[in-house]
Design an enzyme around this catalytic site. Structure first.
Site, PDB file in Angstrom:
ATOM      1  N   ILE A  60      34.864   1.330  44.109  1.00  0.00           N
ATOM      2  CA  ILE A  60      35.775   2.453  43.852  1.00  0.00           C
ATOM      3  C   ILE A  60      37.026   2.008  43.080  1.00  0.00           C
ATOM      4  O   ILE A  60      37.792   2.846  42.620  1.00  0.00           O
ATOM      5  CB  ILE A  60      36.178   3.196  45.152  1.00  0.00           C
ATOM      6  CG1 ILE A  60      36.809   2.239  46.168  1.00  0.00           C
ATOM      7  CG2 ILE A  60      34.997   3.939  45.744  1.00  0.00           C
ATOM      8  CD1 ILE A  60      37.485   2.960  47.340  1.00  0.00           C
ATOM      9  N   THR A 124      42.492   6.426  60.017  1.00  0.00           N
ATOM     10  CA  THR A 124      42.514   5.801  61.336  1.00  0.00           C
ATOM     11  C   THR A 124      43.796   6.134  62.104  1.00  0.00           C
ATOM     12  O   THR A 124      44.831   6.424  61.493  1.00  0.00           O
ATOM     13  CB  THR A 124      42.421   4.260  61.159  1.00  0.00           C
ATOM     14  OG1 THR A 124      42.771   3.620  62.377  1.00  0.00           O
ATOM     15  CG2 THR A 124      43.382   3.752  60.090  1.00  0.00           C
ATOM     16  N   ASP A 125      43.733   6.025  63.422  1.00  0.00           N
ATOM     17  CA  ASP A 125      44.946   6.227  64.233  1.00  0.00           C
ATOM     18  C   ASP A 125      45.900   5.027  64.121  1.00  0.00           C
ATOM     19  O   ASP A 125      47.045   5.102  64.558  1.00  0.00           O
ATOM     20  CB  ASP A 125      44.577   6.490  65.708  1.00  0.00           C
ATOM     21  CG  ASP A 125      43.850   5.327  66.373  1.00  0.00           C
ATOM     22  OD1 ASP A 125      43.491   4.345  65.687  1.00  0.00           O
ATOM     23  OD2 ASP A 125      43.639   5.396  67.605  1.00  0.00           O
ATOM     24  N   GLU A 126      45.414   3.926  63.515  1.00  0.00           N
ATOM     25  CA  GLU A 126      46.258   2.728  63.441  1.00  0.00           C
ATOM     26  C   GLU A 126      47.478   2.938  62.536  1.00  0.00           C
ATOM     27  O   GLU A 126      48.441   2.184  62.603  1.00  0.00           O
ATOM     28  CB  GLU A 126      45.440   1.515  62.986  1.00  0.00           C
ATOM     29  CG  GLU A 126      44.302   1.243  63.948  1.00  0.00           C
ATOM     30  CD  GLU A 126      43.649  -0.112  63.785  1.00  0.00           C
ATOM     31  OE1 GLU A 126      44.303  -1.050  63.323  1.00  0.00           O
ATOM     32  OE2 GLU A 126      42.463  -0.223  64.138  1.00  0.00           O
ATOM     33  N   TYR A 150      46.045  -3.927  57.083  1.00  0.00           N
ATOM     34  CA  TYR A 150      44.999  -2.894  57.102  1.00  0.00           C
ATOM     35  C   TYR A 150      45.614  -1.520  57.311  1.00  0.00           C
ATOM     36  O   TYR A 150      45.419  -0.603  56.505  1.00  0.00           O
ATOM     37  CB  TYR A 150      43.962  -3.194  58.207  1.00  0.00           C
ATOM     38  CG  TYR A 150      43.095  -1.989  58.556  1.00  0.00           C
ATOM     39  CD1 TYR A 150      42.226  -1.427  57.613  1.00  0.00           C
ATOM     40  CD2 TYR A 150      43.147  -1.389  59.816  1.00  0.00           C
ATOM     41  CE1 TYR A 150      41.440  -0.312  57.913  1.00  0.00           C
ATOM     42  CE2 TYR A 150      42.372  -0.277  60.126  1.00  0.00           C
ATOM     43  CZ  TYR A 150      41.515   0.257  59.171  1.00  0.00           C
ATOM     44  OH  TYR A 150      40.752   1.357  59.474  1.00  0.00           O
ATOM     45  N   ALA A 152      48.670  -0.533  57.111  1.00  0.00           N
ATOM     46  CA  ALA A 152      49.639  -0.166  56.067  1.00  0.00           C
ATOM     47  C   ALA A 152      48.903   0.360  54.834  1.00  0.00           C
ATOM     48  O   ALA A 152      49.331   1.335  54.206  1.00  0.00           O
ATOM     49  CB  ALA A 152      50.500  -1.371  55.704  1.00  0.00           C
ATOM     50  N   LYS A 154      45.929   1.782  54.804  1.00  0.00           N
ATOM     51  CA  LYS A 154      45.357   3.100  55.137  1.00  0.00           C
ATOM     52  C   LYS A 154      46.473   4.160  55.139  1.00  0.00           C
ATOM     53  O   LYS A 154      46.261   5.284  54.698  1.00  0.00           O
ATOM     54  CB  LYS A 154      44.649   3.071  56.501  1.00  0.00           C
ATOM     55  CG  LYS A 154      43.359   2.295  56.548  1.00  0.00           C
ATOM     56  CD  LYS A 154      42.245   2.838  55.661  1.00  0.00           C
ATOM     57  CE  LYS A 154      41.674   4.149  56.120  1.00  0.00           C
ATOM     58  NZ  LYS A 154      40.461   4.533  55.338  1.00  0.00           N
ATOM     59  N   ASN A 179      39.176   4.355  67.793  1.00  0.00           N
ATOM     60  CA  ASN A 179      38.121   3.348  67.611  1.00  0.00           C
ATOM     61  C   ASN A 179      36.729   3.920  67.879  1.00  0.00           C
ATOM     62  O   ASN A 179      36.509   4.538  68.907  1.00  0.00           O
ATOM     63  CB  ASN A 179      38.328   2.196  68.600  1.00  0.00           C
ATOM     64  CG  ASN A 179      39.397   1.251  68.143  1.00  0.00           C
ATOM     65  OD1 ASN A 179      40.407   1.670  67.575  1.00  0.00           O
ATOM     66  ND2 ASN A 179      39.185  -0.025  68.375  1.00  0.00           N
ATOM     67  N   LYS A 189      33.201  -6.676  65.313  1.00  0.00           N
ATOM     68  CA  LYS A 189      34.115  -5.855  66.108  1.00  0.00           C
ATOM     69  C   LYS A 189      33.760  -6.018  67.584  1.00  0.00           C
ATOM     70  O   LYS A 189      32.645  -6.428  67.920  1.00  0.00           O
ATOM     71  CB  LYS A 189      34.001  -4.388  65.679  1.00  0.00           C
ATOM     72  CG  LYS A 189      34.156  -4.159  64.170  1.00  0.00           C
ATOM     73  CD  LYS A 189      35.585  -3.898  63.742  1.00  0.00           C
ATOM     74  CE  LYS A 189      35.717  -3.858  62.232  1.00  0.00           C
ATOM     75  NZ  LYS A 189      36.014  -2.594  61.639  1.00  0.00           N
ATOM     76  N   ASP A 272      45.832 -14.551  70.949  1.00  0.00           N
ATOM     77  CA  ASP A 272      45.936 -13.183  70.462  1.00  0.00           C
ATOM     78  C   ASP A 272      46.161 -13.158  68.956  1.00  0.00           C
ATOM     79  O   ASP A 272      46.724 -14.093  68.390  1.00  0.00           O
ATOM     80  CB  ASP A 272      47.115 -12.482  71.160  1.00  0.00           C
ATOM     81  CG  ASP A 272      46.841 -11.002  71.321  1.00  0.00           C
ATOM     82  OD1 ASP A 272      45.836 -10.515  70.766  1.00  0.00           O
ATOM     83  OD2 ASP A 272      47.619 -10.326  72.020  1.00  0.00           O
ATOM     84  N   HIS A 276      49.430  -7.968  67.392  1.00  0.00           N
ATOM     85  CA  HIS A 276      48.368  -7.152  68.004  1.00  0.00           C
ATOM     86  C   HIS A 276      48.966  -5.895  68.649  1.00  0.00           C
ATOM     87  O   HIS A 276      49.790  -5.990  69.552  1.00  0.00           O
ATOM     88  CB  HIS A 276      47.638  -7.990  69.060  1.00  0.00           C
ATOM     89  CG  HIS A 276      46.274  -7.473  69.383  1.00  0.00           C
ATOM     90  ND1 HIS A 276      45.379  -8.187  70.120  1.00  0.00           N
ATOM     91  CD2 HIS A 276      45.655  -6.317  69.056  1.00  0.00           C
ATOM     92  CE1 HIS A 276      44.255  -7.490  70.239  1.00  0.00           C
ATOM     93  NE2 HIS A 276      44.405  -6.349  69.598  1.00  0.00           N
TER      94      HIS A 276
END
Ligand SMILES: NC(=O)c1ccc[n+]([C@@H]2O[C@H](COP(=O)([O-])OP(=O)(O)OC[C@H]3O[C@@H](n4cnc5c(N)ncnc54)[C@H](O)[C@@H]3O)[C@@H](O)[C@H]2O)c1
Length: 336
Positions: A60, A124-126, A150, A152, A154, A179, A189, A272, A276
């Site tokens: 794309i 995404t909800d992120e 990621y 940011a 989106k 998720n 994942k 971690d 996170h």
């Protein structure tokens, strides 16, 4: 109806193609996918020979290819899934996230604008950041606060899609979903990684103290939500989609262990990931009240269905785990 689906060889995109072709068998689908490490044509074996399904290997971010495609085809709808989607990879190699998720989305918007094509953007909800334990769940009015390259990228793509509605009245909708889990989930994942490791009697790497909380939605419910928005959603609007299943990673881990008859000795706690996010939760009352969608598969049923699918489709995930993905996996979890 002729539909362009981007990223249809990935996890959610391929589930969406199966869902759509079963429900709307008269529609024609063009699947445009670059086939990155996450794109897998074996996800689409069942539909690959149908006369109304066509695959194009393409990027794309390649404007020339898009111009050629849009000159040849007249799409009624674009459903845009294609993205770099793995947070860990965005921390080690952010450039490609900006290129695909921001510039790639922008290229598609330019094409959609020329033909005034209806555009649904899958997000995404992120983008909303991270919640503390007792904070209210994210909804459509929550300010954006992305915290990884990621999320940011989106977030930037969501803003561009909305800008094309406000500036050019392009007929768009956006969905921000929590998720997903289910069939064809790439085994990097949490869900598929843990299930497939345990099926091979290997340890499972759990981040930090395992207390990070996510809301989980069975992937078919996500596909049905996107369908609902496409058919009934209001142009220019955003809809939050959630599973009503907030679980800590530890809870998910213990559930998977129990269902596969394994014990906690299989857990290996690993350092971690930087930054996170602690908790994500989604308030999906807008799509429920306005469009009548809510999740139909409970977490209990969804996790059993998912384990069943991975148990009966070993050839699918073994070929991925034995291939190039293995190099990444070894690097990612080295020194733990
Ligand atoms: N997985 C989740 O839980 C989740 C939740 C909410 C939203 N989303 C969003 O849904 C979409 C799909 O997620 P997924 O989990 O299926 O991702 P995925 O990584 O499994 O699939 C992405 C697909 O996009 C393709 N792709 C990547 N870069 C491309 C490019 N430049 N040109 C064309 N194709 C390209 C890949 O080959 C792959 O087939 C993403 O936009 C993601 O942000 C995912």
């Amino acid at each position: 109806m002729k539909i362009l689906i981007t990223g249809g060889a990935g996890f959610i995109g391929s589930n969406f193609i199966h869902y759509w072709m079963k429900k709307y068998s008269q529609d024609e689908i063009v699947n445009l996918d670059k086939l990155t490490y996450a794109g897998n044509l074996s996800n689409l074996r069942i539909v690959e020979n149908l006369p109304n399904y066509h695959f194009i290997k393409g990027d794309i971010t390649d404007k020339k290819l898009l111009e050629k495609l849009f000159k040849k085809e007249n799409f009624d709808l674009i459903v845009h899934f294609a993205a770099e989607s793995h947070v860990d990879r965005s921390i080690t190699d952010p450039d490609i996230f900006l290129k695909t998720n921001i510039l790639g989305t922008h290229n598609l918007l330019c094409m959609a604008l020329k033909n005034r094509t209806r555009f649904h953007h899958v997000s995404t909800d992120e983008v909303f950041g991270s919640l503390k334990k007792n904070d209210p769940a994210f909804n459509e009015k929550t300010p954006y606060d992305p915290r990884s390259p990621y999320s940011a990228s989106k977030a930037a793509s969501d803003h561009l899609v909305r800008a094309y509605f406000h500036t050019y009245e392009l007929p768009i909708t956006i969905s921000n979903c929590s998720n997903n889990y289910g069939p064809f989930h790439f085994p990097e994942k949490l869900f598929p990684l843990f299930i497939t490791n345990l099926l091979e009697n290997k340890k499972i790497p759990l981040y930090g103290d395992g207390e990070a909380v996510r809301d989980w939605l069975y992937v078919e419910d996500h596909c049905r939500a996107i369908d609902t928005i496409i058919k009934k959603g209001k142009i220019g609007e955003t809809y939050c989609i959630g599973g009503n299943s907030e679980k800590s990673n530890k809870e998910v881990t213990y559930k998977i262990l129990a269902l596969l008859d394994k014990n906690e000795k299989m857990i290996e706690f690993v350092k971690d990931r930087p930054g996170h996010d602690q908790r994500y939760a989604i308030d999906f009352s807008k799509i429920k009240n306005e469009l009548g969608w809510e999740p139909s598969v409970s977490f209990e049923d969804g996790i059993k269905k998912t384990i069943d699918w991975f148990s009966t489709n070993k050839a699918w995930w073994k070929s991925i785990k034995n291939g190039k993905y293995k190099e990444y996996y070894d690097k990612q979890y080295a020194n733990h």
